[in-house]
Motif scaffolding. Structure first.
Motif, PDB file in Angstrom:
ATOM      1  N   SER A 281      32.391  48.356  47.138  1.00 29.65           N
ATOM      2  CA  SER A 281      33.036  48.964  46.116  1.00 29.65           C
ATOM      3  C   SER A 281      34.059  49.781  46.622  1.00 29.65           C
ATOM      4  O   SER A 281      33.851  50.988  46.904  1.00 29.65           O
ATOM      5  N   ALA A 282      35.338  49.317  46.354  1.00 30.43           N
ATOM      6  CA  ALA A 282      36.474  50.308  46.774  1.00 30.43           C
ATOM      7  C   ALA A 282      37.189  51.042  45.904  1.00 30.43           C
ATOM      8  O   ALA A 282      37.976  51.485  45.991  1.00 30.43           O
ATOM      9  N   GLN A 283      36.557  50.674  44.690  1.00 31.46           N
ATOM     10  CA  GLN A 283      37.102  51.592  43.291  1.00 31.46           C
ATOM     11  C   GLN A 283      36.815  53.088  43.284  1.00 31.46           C
ATOM     12  O   GLN A 283      35.695  53.558  44.182  1.00 31.46           O
ATOM     13  N   ARG A 284      37.325  53.869  42.663  1.00 28.31           N
ATOM     14  CA  ARG A 284      37.007  55.294  42.384  1.00 28.31           C
ATOM     15  C   ARG A 284      35.412  55.446  41.826  1.00 28.31           C
ATOM     16  O   ARG A 284      35.147  54.488  41.020  1.00 28.31           O
ATOM     17  N   PHE A 285      34.965  56.398  42.131  1.00 32.47           N
ATOM     18  CA  PHE A 285      33.509  56.526  41.451  1.00 32.47           C
ATOM     19  C   PHE A 285      33.555  57.662  40.509  1.00 32.47           C
ATOM     20  O   PHE A 285      34.266  58.654  40.401  1.00 32.47           O
TER      21      PHE A 285
END
Length: 412
Positions: free
Chosen positions: A187-191
């Motif tokens: 999961s390389a997206q923003r949290f």
């Protein structure tokens, strides 16, 4: 006749940087704003010029000194458009992400996920940003952005094609050298809530298979409320989640090819840069897709083949388990998703659309300079606001973000 010369001011998620890299009949010179914190890793800088000041007055002065070398301006972000407007340019505004969902010209513009106020500007400030918006030659956005744009500009252009840098993201990229003991999602997206992590974390608790999720330390923290929500989400993270350092953009492709699958967003119902880039690496991508919001490719409506089709955590859990268990299912997803994203985001196809837009705009507007009777007054007002708000009211907050030494250097 030579190439059209475009002056680009501002960038988001390397969209302009990548477009600049692949255009054929246009020369794009990109000037971006000083970078800090996570942006130092997530943006590219080769061939990019940067403003050497945070002061609007100095940014405008810099643009005025060079603008006559160009035929047209492309502005991205409200900051970029603000500079283009105050410099007296003819400019296009390009929107991705949430910039137009919460525009600064609306009174007490609120974040749709936390309901917190994004912009709390006075009447004069709101009126200024409305003029910035209205003065643009045209406004361009994808499927989601266009639905907002059309409320305020009937001449808005819908452009669903978004470019992917295929030199950084493709299936032949060598995987990063990391140890892998079990099936691994990246999961390389923003949290944050805006990416649907409330749904994602609940789904992970419901999963029956054994796997790991590598989540980068990249948090959506535009307000104190978002920070509070993130702390609560992190405290509730299930055992599968392992936080890893933020990945440099130029290295991200090697992490995609290392992972077995990619965990994307579960909120907005469309694919962002992370999902598009990963699909080009031929990895199965999880991303909630709203079936009622098709994309337009070559004049035809196409529903992206990304799953799940709902935001239900049980559906997501079942999808995750199916991906972990079945190679046949994973291969089917990869085939469908890659075929789709190749049509949507192939650089050659995206470049053709942008070059047509640039040609049309320069044909209608023979010079980059815009005629304006109020520009001198508005520049004086901008300088006054800069001194009262940016250098005083926001001083401590900016020092915290930039560090005192760097902030003082950038505001001399």
């Amino acid at each position: 006749m030579g190439k059209t010369k475009v002056l680009a001011i501002g960038d988001t998620a390397d969209n302009i940087f990548t477009l600049k890299k692949f255009v054929k009949n246009v020369d794009i010179h990109l000037i971006n704003f000083p970078r800090k914190q996570n942006a130092l890793l997530t943006y590219s800088e080769e061939g990019v010029e940067f403003f050497d000041s945070l002061l609007i007055s100095k940014q405008v002065k810099m643009i005025k000194e060079i603008c006559t070398k160009f035929d047209l301006c492309l502005a991205m972000s409200w900051a970029g458009a603000r500079v283009a407007y105050l410099a007296g340019l003819n400019y296009i505004m390009y929107f991705v992400g949430g910039d137009i969902a919460t525009p600064p010209f609306l009174k007490k513009s609120r974040d749709p996920f936390t309901n917190t106020i994004v912009y709390d500007l006075n009447f004069i400030e709101r009126s200024f940003y409305k003029r910035v918006f209205d003065t643009a030659l045209t406004c361009i956005g994808g499927q989601i952005e266009y639905n907002y744009l059309i409320k305020y500009r009937k001449d808005a252009i819908r452009l669903d094609r978004v470019i992917v840098d295929t030199t950084l993201f493709n299936h032949e990229i060598k995987p990063v050298n990391l140890k892998k003991e079990k099936f691994t999602f990246l999961s390389a997206q923003r949290f944050g809530l805006a990416k649907g992590f409330d749904i994602i974390l609940e789904a992970l608790r419901l999963c029956k298979t054994d796997f790991k999720v590598l989540q980068v330390k990249w948090f959506i923290e535009n307000s104190e409320e978002e920070k509070r929500i993130n702390r609560e989400l992190i405290d509730k993270c299930p055992k599968q989640v392992e936080f890893i350092p933020l990945i440099k953009r130029k290295e991200l492709g090697s992490y995609f090819t290392f992972a077995d699958a990619i965990l994307g967003q579960m909120r907005i119902g469309a694919q962002g840069a992370i999902e598009r880039d990963a699909a080009f690496c031929k990895k199965p991508v999880i991303c909630f897709t709203d079936q009622n919001k098709p994309m337009i490719i070559d004049g035809k409506e196409v529903v992206p083949p990304f799953l799940p089709k709902t935001q239900d955590s049980h559906d997501l859990a079942n999808l995750i388990d199916s991906i972990v268990q079945s190679k046949e299912f994973r291969d089917k997803l990869v085939e469908e998703q890659y075929s789709y994203i190749k049509k949507l985001s192939d650089p050659d196809e995206v470049v053709k659309e942008w070059e047509r837009i640039f040609e049309a705009m320069t044909r209608k507007n023979k010079t980059i300079k815009r005629k304006s009777k109020t520009i001198i007054f508005e520049n004086l007002l901008a300088v006054l606001s800069e001194r009262l708000i940016y250098l005083r009211k926001m001083r401590m907050r900016n020092i915290k973000s930039w560090g005192k030494e760097e902030y003082e250097r950038l505001t001399k």
